[in-house]
Enzyme design. Structure first.
Site, PDB file in Angstrom:
ATOM      1  N   HIS A 131       0.847  -1.194   0.000  1.00  0.00           N
ATOM      2  CA  HIS A 131       0.000   0.000   0.000  1.00  0.00           C
ATOM      3  C   HIS A 131       0.886   1.249   0.000  1.00  0.00           C
ATOM      4  O   HIS A 131       1.892   1.312   0.719  1.00  0.00           O
ATOM      5  CB  HIS A 131      -0.915   0.007   1.235  1.00  0.00           C
ATOM      6  CG  HIS A 131      -2.021   1.015   1.161  1.00  0.00           C
ATOM      7  ND1 HIS A 131      -1.838   2.344   1.442  1.00  0.00           N
ATOM      8  CD2 HIS A 131      -3.335   0.873   0.817  1.00  0.00           C
ATOM      9  CE1 HIS A 131      -2.987   2.985   1.294  1.00  0.00           C
ATOM     10  NE2 HIS A 131      -3.919   2.118   0.914  1.00  0.00           N
ATOM     11  N   GLU A 133       0.541   4.127   1.303  1.00  0.00           N
ATOM     12  CA  GLU A 133       0.699   4.782   2.608  1.00  0.00           C
ATOM     13  C   GLU A 133       1.801   4.106   3.405  1.00  0.00           C
ATOM     14  O   GLU A 133       2.650   4.770   4.018  1.00  0.00           O
ATOM     15  CB  GLU A 133      -0.612   4.745   3.399  1.00  0.00           C
ATOM     16  CG  GLU A 133      -0.489   5.419   4.776  1.00  0.00           C
ATOM     17  CD  GLU A 133      -1.699   5.221   5.670  1.00  0.00           C
ATOM     18  OE1 GLU A 133      -1.507   5.026   6.882  1.00  0.00           O
ATOM     19  OE2 GLU A 133      -2.832   5.265   5.157  1.00  0.00           O
ATOM     20  N   THR A 171      -3.187   3.833   8.621  1.00  0.00           N
ATOM     21  CA  THR A 171      -4.384   4.512   9.150  1.00  0.00           C
ATOM     22  C   THR A 171      -5.667   3.778   8.819  1.00  0.00           C
ATOM     23  O   THR A 171      -6.659   3.902   9.542  1.00  0.00           O
ATOM     24  CB  THR A 171      -4.478   5.947   8.610  1.00  0.00           C
ATOM     25  OG1 THR A 171      -4.523   5.916   7.183  1.00  0.00           O
ATOM     26  CG2 THR A 171      -3.322   6.796   9.088  1.00  0.00           C
ATOM     27  N   SER A 227      -8.951   0.288  -3.544  1.00  0.00           N
ATOM     28  CA  SER A 227      -9.040   0.971  -2.249  1.00  0.00           C
ATOM     29  C   SER A 227      -8.928  -0.019  -1.102  1.00  0.00           C
ATOM     30  O   SER A 227      -9.783  -0.885  -0.912  1.00  0.00           O
ATOM     31  CB  SER A 227     -10.372   1.723  -2.140  1.00  0.00           C
ATOM     32  OG  SER A 227     -10.566   2.203  -0.828  1.00  0.00           O
TER      33      SER A 227
END
Length: 645
Positions: A131, A133, A171, A227
């Site tokens: 990912h 992030e 997160t 997502s």
């Protein structure tokens, strides 16, 4: 009729909305620079394609940056997922303007791992290593971090058992998986520090999806196929409702699969635009999306700085409370904004599900949440109470919470009242510490909250109470009465006795029938004594401890009759003799001529103060309270010497 329930947290989270809005604001009517995003701004193909049609391009690596045409002005937007430090350095090296739209929650993780890894601590990131992030977080670690997304992977890690472990999370990571990983590391390693960096909006969105899915016949989850947070919503919902469907747009939805469903739930990932949610919702709902949007906008208009709003507590931690305020972001009440009580554990005073009235301090605290204050609402309510008390001169009672050099602070609910030292009592008090934690009565004599001046006056009440008590006292006493009081102050000339309304003076000469050199040897402050009133003159009361039934002269004529042999102590000496204390209050004179058959120049040549002597009473005068003694009278007469011839 089918009931369609739309999750309150569906759609753009704060960080995504901020990033998307940033890009659209840059291309709104601008033509003097080229806009790029580092990676797709969000994981939603519709939004990305729309931006591309408006001239926004994507760079994905160092190589892409190096290929940019730097002859024109360029702006690169960092998406909400964030990037590693090396990418920043590369952009700056090429003098490319950076527009940082990194989500504040993600930026917080960057700061944590940077600081902790600098101190040779092992960073563990709970998340999907592919990912963006997570890749960005890795890029801020000085030492090599470890990335895990399951307990099975964690069991295979080779970690130095003596090294301190720092655990953070993506997160959008699944909260249940995060808690499982934390439990694993804490059981296996002794030196573990955990930072729960799962975004509140993410955990709340997941919890809301779980609750909603458990109550409906079918569940629709909307979001981009790439997502991560939408995939987690789908996984969570699927566990609660087997009829859960993951769609990207309305085209993906087969309405026939929900024809028999009486209750349908809808949620959406953080990267899902409102227009897509609208299309899906309108296809099955009785209440139009426009009406829902209108309700949302009405709520949003209420949430502005300074407004008083109603909310519901959805989470309580020792130092903060999370509040659902029917807004795009949740509200946060910090410990300092809940109460003025230091180190208050909020879990002891607030409960999940409780309604709460709060004041909006900031609509964005820097991390996408609304900063709220409970104590300001409470203070405003208590200020109304104080204003009324000021106008009506009402006597208030409150606890002293702080002692200052200049006075006392008392709390009336959440409002501070200052009682200056000069208004604490009707007499000067050097040390105010005794009031700490005590409840005191006072009246408000100045009320000006706009200037933070709410002044309490205790002196006025103390003086009024003393005047009332004094009147009651003087109305009930007369000369000769025996009264009980407390020793208030001891001086060189006597003591002041608090009689409960007025002070009486007990002079040193009235403390005993005997001689007193220092009152402090007789009385102590705080001691309770009984005395009789010798005189009342105006507001002055004279006291005495010389009760008549204890007067040593009552039976003195018999005890000290002429010719009696007595014993006493030398009390004081003069040039003409020594005074002997026969008992407290009864002194006798031993003249220098009566000390010995031989000539004595002065008493000091024979006696010392306190020395005990025996003598004979040779004179007694009752009215004058005078007694004369003689040692000589007890001695054999001196024989005259015989002279031989």
């Amino acid at each position: 009729m089918r009931e369609v329930i739309l999750a309150k947290k569906a759609g753009f989270c704060f960080g995504v909305k901020r990033a998307v809005d940033t890009v659209y604001s840059l291309i709104d009517g601008k033509s003097d620079y080229k806009v790029y995003t580092y990676g797709p701004i969000i994981h939603n193909e519709e939004v990305v394609e729309d931006l591309e049609t408006k001239g926004v391009s994507i760079v994905n690596s160092f190589d892409d940056i190096k290929k940019l045409d730097l002859s024109n002005k360029i702006k690169v937007v960092i998406r909400s997922h964030g990037i590693g430090k090396a990418v920043y350095d590369e952009l700056e090296k090429n003098n490319i303007e950076i527009v940082d739209a990194t989500c504040p929650f993600v930026k917080k993780i960057h700061n944590i791992v940077l600081e902790e890894s600098q101190n040779n601590k092992q960073i563990i990131i709970c998340g999907n290593e592919s990912h963006p992030e997570v890749q960005g977080i890795v890029g801020w670690c000085i030492s090599k971090p470890l990335v895990v997304d399951s307990v099975e992977k964690a069991e295979k890690l080779d970690i130095n058992i003596d090294q301190e472990l720092i655990i953070v999370s993506q997160t959008t990571f699944n909260m249940i998986k995060f808690e499982e990983l934390v439990e694993f590391f804490r059981k296996k390693y002794y030196n573990v520090r955990v930072y729960n960096t799962i975004c509140n909006a993410t955990s709340e969105r997941q919890e809301e999806a779980r609750r909603l899915a458990s109550t409906v016949d079918a569940m629709i989850v909307i979001g981009g196929k790439k997502s991560s947070n939408t995939q987690k919503l789908y996984d969570i919902s699927k566990k609660e409702c087997k009829n859960t469907y993951y769609i990207q747009t309305l085209v993906d939805l087969d309405l026939t699969v929900i024809e028999s469903a009486k209750r349908v739930g809808i949620t959406a990932g953080a990267s899902t635009p409102n227009n897509i949610i609208k299309e899906v919702h309108n296809s099955m709902a009785e209440l139009s999306f426009e009406e829902l949007l209108k309700q949302s906008e009405e709520n949003e208009s209420k949430v502005k700085q300074g407004s008083i709003i109603e909310g519901k507590i959805i989470d309580v931690k020792p130092d903060e409370i999370i509040v659902d305020i029917q807004y795009k972001a949740d509200g946060i009440i910090t410990r300092n904004e809940y109460s003025n009580t230091p180190n208050l554990d909020l879990t002891k005073v607030a409960n999940v599900g409780d309604p709460i009235t709060v004041k909006v301090i900031k609509t964005n605290d820097g991390e996408g949440q609304v900063l709220l204050s409970y104590k300001k609402v409470a203070a405003e309510k208590s200020n109304e109470k104080l204003k009324e008390a000021f106008e009506n001169e009402t006597v208030l009672t409150a606890k002293v919470t702080q002692v200052l050099d200049g006075g006392l602070i008392v709390m009336v609910e959440e409002s501070k009242v200052f009682v200056p030292a000069s208004l604490v009592s009707d007499t000067y008090e050097k040390n105010l510490d005794k009031y700490m934690g005590q409840e005191i009565e006072f009246v408000i004599t100045e009320f000006n909250p706009s200037k933070h001046r709410i002044i309490g006056n205790r002196k006025k009440l103390v003086a009024a109470k003393k005047a009332e008590d004094a009147k009651k006292l003087f109305d009930s006493i007369k000369v000769g009465d025996v009264v009980e009081g407390t020793v208030k102050n001891v001086t060189s000339f006597g003591a002041f006795i608090d009689l409960g309304g007025a002070d009486g003076l007990l002079h040193i000469s009235e403390m005993s029938w005997g001689r007193i050199d220092d009152p402090k040897n007789v009385l102590k402050e705080g001691e309770t004594i009984k005395a009789f009133i010798k005189e009342i003159k105006g507001e002055k009361i004279a006291l005495s401890l010389k009760f008549e039934d204890a007067n040593p002269w009552i039976n003195a004529a018999e005890k000290y009759a002429v010719g009696n042999k007595v014993t006493g102590k030398i009390a004081r000496m003069t040039t003409f003799g020594a005074f002997v204390e026969l008992e407290p209050g009864v002194d006798a004179l031993l003249h220098v001529s009566q000390i010995s058959n031989e000539h004595v120049e002065k008493p000091e040549d024979v006696f010392k103060i306190g020395q005990e002597i025996t003598a004979q009473v040779v004179d007694f005068k009752q009215e004058e309270k005078k007694i004369s003694l003689s040692i000589k009278a007890l001695l054999a007469p001196v024989e005259e010497a015989t002279i031989e011839e």
